[in-house]
Design an enzyme around this catalytic site. Structure first.
Site, PDB file in Angstrom:
ATOM      1  N   HIS A  34      18.152  73.248  -7.824  1.00 31.24           N
ATOM      2  CA  HIS A  34      18.713  72.147  -6.526  1.00 31.24           C
ATOM      3  C   HIS A  34      20.313  71.668  -5.970  1.00 31.24           C
ATOM      4  CE1 HIS A  34      18.903  69.078  -9.472  1.00 31.24           C
ATOM      5  NE2 HIS A  34      18.233  68.838  -9.791  1.00 31.24           N
ATOM      6  N   HIS A  37      22.427  71.161  -9.460  1.00 32.55           N
ATOM      7  CA  HIS A  37      23.264  71.949 -10.034  1.00 32.55           C
ATOM      8  C   HIS A  37      24.008  72.383  -8.844  1.00 32.55           C
ATOM      9  CE1 HIS A  37      19.211  72.077 -11.448  1.00 32.55           C
ATOM     10  NE2 HIS A  37      19.613  71.999 -12.344  1.00 32.55           N
TER      11      HIS A  37
HETATM   12  P1  AMP Z   1      18.564  70.925 -15.838  1.00 35.66           P
HETATM   13  O1  AMP Z   1      17.939  72.023 -14.757  1.00 35.66           O
HETATM   14  O2  AMP Z   1      17.335  69.361 -15.183  1.00 35.66           O
HETATM   15  O3  AMP Z   1      18.543  71.103 -17.546  1.00 35.66           O
HETATM   16  O4  AMP Z   1      19.754  70.102 -15.062  1.00 35.66           O
HETATM   17  C1  AMP Z   1      20.793  71.051 -15.510  1.00 35.66           C
HETATM   18  C2  AMP Z   1      22.162  70.334 -15.579  1.00 35.66           C
HETATM   19  O5  AMP Z   1      22.385  69.464 -14.004  1.00 35.66           O
HETATM   20  C3  AMP Z   1      22.370  69.280 -16.545  1.00 35.66           C
HETATM   21  O6  AMP Z   1      24.200  68.862 -16.402  1.00 35.66           O
HETATM   22  C4  AMP Z   1      22.433  68.061 -15.294  1.00 35.66           C
HETATM   23  O7  AMP Z   1      22.340  66.920 -15.819  1.00 35.66           O
HETATM   24  C5  AMP Z   1      22.228  68.572 -14.429  1.00 35.66           C
HETATM   25  N1  AMP Z   1      21.879  67.915 -12.875  1.00 35.66           N
HETATM   26  C6  AMP Z   1      20.136  67.633 -12.980  1.00 35.66           C
HETATM   27  N2  AMP Z   1      20.230  66.925 -11.558  1.00 35.66           N
HETATM   28  C7  AMP Z   1      21.361  66.566 -11.005  1.00 35.66           C
HETATM   29  C8  AMP Z   1      21.869  65.986  -9.729  1.00 35.66           C
HETATM   30  N3  AMP Z   1      20.827  64.893  -9.703  1.00 35.66           N
HETATM   31  N4  AMP Z   1      23.108  65.627  -9.679  1.00 35.66           N
HETATM   32  C9  AMP Z   1      23.814  66.735 -10.889  1.00 35.66           C
HETATM   33  N5  AMP Z   1      23.459  67.043 -11.747  1.00 35.66           N
HETATM   34  C10 AMP Z   1      22.160  67.243 -11.994  1.00 35.66           C
END
Ligand code: AMP
Length: 281
Positions: A34, A37
């Site tokens: 999203h 990311h």
């Molecule tokens: P995930 O795919 O949920 O494991 O997240 C991958 C990376 O994206 C991690 O470093 C998360 O902290 C970051 N991330 C997830 N959601 C957000 C958001 N809303 N804003 C900024 N970074 C995010």
């Protein structure tokens, strides 16, 4: 854009680029990408020659009864987002390539992994640290980008890089929110329309805490109580934790002297959501 599954192919591809003097920026994800990311990818694009995104739903960081089997996936959409954002290489390893047979080694992050999310997700941060260490070794980035939304994860991964002398600069970036304030998360896809509406209480509660601090409140017990009572007013919201901690040590603060991290986890019937804000005096 290159899409590679085998760790050895990733290493040889990136070795060649490093030999040309190119800097590697890395964004680890679990997919179902999203705008949050995308913001990390853009930051990597701006400061590094080569941008690598990993997409790996890491079984080691999921506990019994958690959502490993139903974690949302959409490979084509993820590829399109990466392509659009100018990613050079997507690393999408199968589970066997990351954790083949043989003895399993796991990094123990210690007590910092037992607080906050670690209370209800024992072992979670050991799983996160282990996979990120493996990804750092496979990819060899000079800079890696993480979201502040996962504040505890970011603190632990900074410590990981220091503890194991990874030659990587760990960069934390602000949480991207939907227009109405909800922090973006792949897990938002689980929410029913009704839960989606209820979930707004989280950002509303923690942003209101900022106003409390602006108006002079320094006592964290009162701040935490105010956040909890706002969230509790939402019938389907079940608080996992609300804490006000030191942003570096994650230890509870009694008063806000300079800066604090207000972090929450709230369970709804179909998803557990986390969010946080920095409170500054
Ligand atoms: P995930 O795919 O949920 O494991 O997240 C991958 C990376 O994206 C991690 O470093 C998360 O902290 C970051 N991330 C997830 N959601 C957000 C958001 N809303 N804003 C900024 N970074 C995010």
């Amino acid at each position: 854009m290159n899409i590679i599954q085998a760790p050895t192919s990733v290493r040889t591809t990136l070795d060649a680029l490093r030999a040309e003097g190119k800097s590697i920026g890395f964004v680890p994800t679990m997919g179902f990408l999203h705008e949050g990311h995308a913001s990390l990818i853009r930051a990597a694009r701006e400061s590094c020659d080569v941008v690598v995104v990993s997409i790996f739903v890491n079984p080691l960081q999921f506990g019994q009864g958690e959502d490993l089997d139903r974690y949302p996936r959409d490979d084509r959409r993820d590829e399109a987002l990466c392509e659009r954002e100018g990613v050079d290489l997507v690393f999408r390893p199968p589970v066997e390539a990351m954790y083949g047979s043989g003895p399993r080694f796991v990094i123990d992050v210690g007590a910092i992994g037992d607080v906050m999310c670690g209370r209800s997700r024992p072992g979670h941060f050991n799983g996160v640290a282990t996979v990120v260490a493996k990804l750092f070794n496979i990819i060899g980035p000079c800079r890696a980008f993480f979201g502040e939304k996962d504040a505890q994860q970011l603190v632990i991964l900074r410590r990981l890089a220091t503890a194991f002398d990874f030659p990587v600069d760990v960069v934390g970036l602000p949480t991207i929110r939907e227009e109405d304030g909800l922090a973006m998360s792949s897990r938002n896809a689980y929410l029913s329309a009704e839960e989606r509406r209820s979930a707004l209480v989280i950002s509303r509660a923690i942003l209101a805490a900022r106003d409390l601090v602006s108006s002079g409140e320094r006592d964290t017990t009162r701040i935490v109580a105010a956040v909890m009572s706002t969230i509790e007013a939402e019938a389907t919201a079940d608080i996992d934790y609300v804490v006000c901690v030191d942003p570096e040590t994650l230890l509870d603060l009694e008063r806000i002297e300079k800066e604090a991290l207000l972090a929450v986890a709230v369970k709804f019937p179909s998803a557990r959501l986390i969010d946080n804000v920095k409170l500054q005096v």
